[in-house]
Design an enzyme around this catalytic site. Structure first.
Site, PDB file in Angstrom:
ATOM      1  N   ARG A   8      43.470  37.129  41.190  1.00 40.67           N
ATOM      2  CA  ARG A   8      42.311  37.886  40.766  1.00 40.67           C
ATOM      3  C   ARG A   8      42.560  38.561  39.434  1.00 40.67           C
ATOM      4  O   ARG A   8      43.680  39.006  39.186  1.00 40.67           O
ATOM      5  CB  ARG A   8      42.087  39.013  41.783  1.00 40.67           C
ATOM      6  CG  ARG A   8      40.751  38.922  42.417  1.00 40.67           C
ATOM      7  CD  ARG A   8      40.593  39.876  43.529  1.00 40.67           C
ATOM      8  NE  ARG A   8      39.882  39.114  44.548  1.00 40.67           N
ATOM      9  CZ  ARG A   8      39.161  39.663  45.486  1.00 40.67           C
ATOM     10  NH1 ARG A   8      39.094  40.954  45.588  1.00 40.67           N
ATOM     11  NH2 ARG A   8      38.506  38.909  46.355  1.00 40.67           N
TER      12      ARG A   8
ATOM     13  N   LYS B 249      49.135  36.759  47.274  1.00 41.87           N
ATOM     14  CA  LYS B 249      48.009  36.987  46.367  1.00 41.87           C
ATOM     15  C   LYS B 249      48.535  37.609  45.090  1.00 41.87           C
ATOM     16  O   LYS B 249      49.512  38.364  45.121  1.00 41.87           O
ATOM     17  CB  LYS B 249      46.998  37.950  47.009  1.00 41.87           C
ATOM     18  CG  LYS B 249      45.592  37.792  46.490  1.00 41.87           C
ATOM     19  CD  LYS B 249      44.834  36.704  47.225  1.00 41.87           C
ATOM     20  CE  LYS B 249      43.443  36.512  46.680  1.00 41.87           C
ATOM     21  NZ  LYS B 249      42.681  35.551  47.472  1.00 41.87           N
TER      22      LYS B 249
ATOM     23  N   ASP C  57      40.580  32.857  41.621  1.00 51.00           N
ATOM     24  CA  ASP C  57      39.954  33.817  42.519  1.00 51.00           C
ATOM     25  C   ASP C  57      38.942  34.571  41.645  1.00 51.00           C
ATOM     26  O   ASP C  57      38.676  34.164  40.517  1.00 51.00           O
ATOM     27  CB  ASP C  57      41.028  34.763  43.099  1.00 51.00           C
ATOM     28  CG  ASP C  57      40.571  35.442  44.382  1.00 51.00           C
ATOM     29  OD1 ASP C  57      40.867  34.928  45.454  1.00 51.00           O
ATOM     30  OD2 ASP C  57      39.912  36.498  44.301  1.00 51.00           O
TER      31      ASP C  57
ATOM     32  N   SER D 117      29.616  30.907  55.237  1.00 52.52           N
ATOM     33  CA  SER D 117      30.829  30.789  54.412  1.00 52.52           C
ATOM     34  C   SER D 117      31.295  32.074  53.759  1.00 52.52           C
ATOM     35  O   SER D 117      32.435  32.145  53.297  1.00 52.52           O
ATOM     36  CB  SER D 117      30.577  29.773  53.289  1.00 52.52           C
ATOM     37  OG  SER D 117      29.769  30.360  52.278  1.00 52.52           O
TER      38      SER D 117
HETATM   39  P1  NAD Z   1      28.085  30.862  44.465  1.00 46.46           P
HETATM   40  O1  NAD Z   1      28.254  31.956  43.484  1.00 46.46           O
HETATM   41  O2  NAD Z   1      27.975  29.465  43.989  1.00 46.46           O
HETATM   42  O3  NAD Z   1      26.786  31.137  45.391  1.00 46.46           O
HETATM   43  C1  NAD Z   1      26.371  32.392  45.797  1.00 46.46           C
HETATM   44  C2  NAD Z   1      24.841  32.357  45.849  1.00 46.46           C
HETATM   45  O4  NAD Z   1      24.380  33.573  46.422  1.00 46.46           O
HETATM   46  C3  NAD Z   1      24.214  32.249  44.464  1.00 46.46           C
HETATM   47  O5  NAD Z   1      23.245  31.223  44.474  1.00 46.46           O
HETATM   48  C4  NAD Z   1      23.579  33.626  44.246  1.00 46.46           C
HETATM   49  O6  NAD Z   1      22.396  33.589  43.455  1.00 46.46           O
HETATM   50  C5  NAD Z   1      23.270  34.034  45.680  1.00 46.46           C
HETATM   51  N1  NAD Z   1      23.136  35.461  45.875  1.00 46.46           N
HETATM   52  C6  NAD Z   1      23.824  36.471  45.290  1.00 46.46           C
HETATM   53  N2  NAD Z   1      23.400  37.654  45.764  1.00 46.46           N
HETATM   54  C7  NAD Z   1      22.431  37.386  46.666  1.00 46.46           C
HETATM   55  C8  NAD Z   1      21.600  38.190  47.493  1.00 46.46           C
HETATM   56  N3  NAD Z   1      21.668  39.518  47.468  1.00 46.46           N
HETATM   57  N4  NAD Z   1      20.730  37.580  48.309  1.00 46.46           N
HETATM   58  C9  NAD Z   1      20.647  36.237  48.347  1.00 46.46           C
HETATM   59  N5  NAD Z   1      21.374  35.430  47.570  1.00 46.46           N
HETATM   60  C10 NAD Z   1      22.267  35.998  46.736  1.00 46.46           C
HETATM   61  O7  NAD Z   1      29.297  31.023  45.487  1.00 46.46           O
HETATM   62  P2  NAD Z   1      29.825  29.953  46.547  1.00 46.46           P
HETATM   63  O8  NAD Z   1      31.009  29.268  45.990  1.00 46.46           O
HETATM   64  O9  NAD Z   1      28.677  29.150  47.083  1.00 46.46           O
HETATM   65  O10 NAD Z   1      30.380  30.926  47.694  1.00 46.46           O
HETATM   66  C11 NAD Z   1      29.494  31.578  48.581  1.00 46.46           C
HETATM   67  C12 NAD Z   1      30.308  32.482  49.500  1.00 46.46           C
HETATM   68  O11 NAD Z   1      31.271  31.716  50.215  1.00 46.46           O
HETATM   69  C13 NAD Z   1      31.104  33.574  48.763  1.00 46.46           C
HETATM   70  O12 NAD Z   1      31.188  34.723  49.574  1.00 46.46           O
HETATM   71  C14 NAD Z   1      32.476  32.942  48.616  1.00 46.46           C
HETATM   72  O13 NAD Z   1      33.489  33.931  48.494  1.00 46.46           O
HETATM   73  C15 NAD Z   1      32.591  32.208  49.938  1.00 46.46           C
HETATM   74  N6  NAD Z   1      33.533  31.091  49.911  1.00 46.46           N
HETATM   75  C16 NAD Z   1      33.388  30.078  49.017  1.00 46.46           C
HETATM   76  C17 NAD Z   1      34.296  29.018  49.012  1.00 46.46           C
HETATM   77  C18 NAD Z   1      34.152  27.858  48.048  1.00 46.46           C
HETATM   78  O14 NAD Z   1      34.869  26.867  48.213  1.00 46.46           O
HETATM   79  N7  NAD Z   1      33.277  27.919  47.045  1.00 46.46           N
HETATM   80  C19 NAD Z   1      35.355  28.993  49.929  1.00 46.46           C
HETATM   81  C20 NAD Z   1      35.476  30.032  50.858  1.00 46.46           C
HETATM   82  C21 NAD Z   1      34.550  31.076  50.829  1.00 46.46           C
END
Ligand code: NAD
Length: 380
Positions: free
Chosen positions: A54, A90, A125, A274
């Site tokens: 991070r 981390k 991260d 997720s």
């Molecule tokens: P991303 O940034 O691509 O998507 C997040 C989405 O949420 C965006 O479209 C954003 O506009 C929307 N958003 C933000 N605030 C919002 C709100 N208040 N109401 C509704 N929508 C809102 O992120 P991602 O990679 O799709 O990850 C989503 C979640 O899953 C995160 O919490 C991330 O930490 C977790 N995660 C992701 C991965 C991965 O491989 N990408 C793995 C493990 C966990």
């Protein structure tokens, strides 16, 4: 209260007490590049520590340390749950990701990672990108999650979304006695990289969705997708997503969204999505249990990305990643089963499962030493 206020900067601050649960904490200082970073290694019983790096303009060193300690412990559980032969670690870089990044800083960080001789693997991260680590990888082999062109696995949201769909199948098995994703109603928060893929997967099976996102473009895309499937989509306001009458709430955006305010609003049988750190506090897991809402622990259902990153050390193979990601179905079912048997929340049940895995393995292995080059690694 700010973490810095809770941990006064005084002679009474006992670093060893703070890291009592951890094996090792490394403070990295390189004045020539401005690098100030902390690497926390929680537990290497299952293998070398793995965890992202991070970058954040922390208010104090204590705040950065607290983050590194908390997140590295979480990684020990996540790796144990995903059965990936890694321990928990981390790194945090103290700095503003918008203004303080330079190639030299990430090379210096790579040198510190390398100095651990294989005890710590890291990657992106919050506040860091895959491109930052293209500089670090010049100094160390212990970088994962690189772009495909650099030998990495590429977009981790693909296995993450696949894992979420397996977790939802397991949840439907418990709720309805069948794995089918179709014919069920879901309220999805966030249609980003993971959420959109989960939503598409559900629509393909004929599911009914309530969706919300900040991005109008994502909402238009899902409406368009629905017209090509037997599923349906209804867009709802952001603040209304928690109270939708649906079978499953699927959080794919923010952390801390399971709290006293939202639990009162939930009108669902289960929560499976997720987002990281969904429970604001562990007691909210118990509150869900009391309300009769089944909760798929976040660090298990969203571990598809971690499985892919860990697979890079064998030389990435997407078929193998998918095969391993399928086990999320069994892990979620097991957590539900043990929570029912022991009368504890599903989060407590998940934590117990991971602690047991680490303890059992500990009898044969123990502290991971830098001289124990991983047999499986093609990198070393
Ligand atoms: P991303 O940034 O691509 O998507 C997040 C989405 O949420 C965006 O479209 C954003 O506009 C929307 N958003 C933000 N605030 C919002 C709100 N208040 N109401 C509704 N929508 C809102 O992120 P991602 O990679 O799709 O990850 C989503 C979640 O899953 C995160 O919490 C991330 O930490 C977790 N995660 C992701 C991965 C991965 O491989 N990408 C793995 C493990 C966990």
């Amino acid at each position: 209260m700010e973490i810095a206020e809770r941990i006064p900067m005084s002679r009474e601050f006992d670093l060893f007490e703070r890291m009592a649960e951890h094996e090792q904490v490394v403070f990295c200082n390189d004045p020539s590049t401005g690098l100030r970073a902390i690497i926390a290694i929680h537990n290497t019983t299952l293998g070398p520590a793995l965890g992202g790096c991070r970058m954040q303009p922390y208010n104090s060193v204590e705040e950065a340390l607290e983050d590194a300690l908390r997140l590295s412990k979480g990684m020990s559980y996540k790796c144990a749950a995903a059965d990936v032969d890694f321990g928990g670690g981390k790194a945090v870089i103290i700095g503003d990701p918008n203004t303080d990044k330079t190639p030299e800083l990430f090379r210096a960080f790579g040198q510190f990672v390398n100095s651990l001789g294989g005890r710590f693997y890291t990657g992106t991260d919050m506040g860091t990108t895959m491109e930052d680590f293209i500089h670090s990888v010049k100094e160390t082999n212990c970088i994962v999650g690189l772009p495909a062109a650099y030998g990495g696995g590429g977009d981790s949201s693909i296995p993450t979304a696949a894992g979420v769909l397996y977790g939802i199948k397991a949840t439907n098995q418990v709720l309805f006695g069948k794995d089918d994703l179709g014919g069920v109603t879901y309220a999805i928060q966030g249609l980003g990289k993971v959420g959109s893929k989960v939503a598409y997967g559900l629509l393909e099976e004929g599911a009914h969705l309530f969706v919300t996102d900040i991005s109008q473009e994502s909402l238009r895309a899902i409406e368009k997708k629905a017209t090509t499937t037997s599923g349906t989509v209804k867009i709802v306001a952001r603040e209304d997503i928690y109270s939708q009458q649906a079978d499953i709430f699927v959080p794919c955006a923010l952390g801390g969204i399971i709290n006293d305010l939202t639990i009162d609003q939930f009108n669902v049988k289960a929560i499976a999505g997720s987002a990281n750190n969904q429970l604001l506090d562990e007691r909210h897991g118990r509150k869900l249990q009391q309300k009769g809402i089944l909760y798929a622990p976040d660090y298990i259902i969203n571990s598809g990305g971690l499985i892919q990153v860990a697979d890079e050390l064998y030389g990435i193979n997407h078929e193998r990643v998918l095969a391993k990601t399928k086990h999320i179905y069994d892990a979620i079912l097991e957590v539900y089963r043990m929570s029912e048997i022991n009368g504890i929340s599903t989060m407590e049940s998940a934590n117990q499962m991971c602690e047991k895995r680490i303890q059992n393995r500990g009898k044969q292995n123990g502290f991971y030493s830098a001289s124990m080059k991983p047999k499986w690694s093609f990198r070393y």
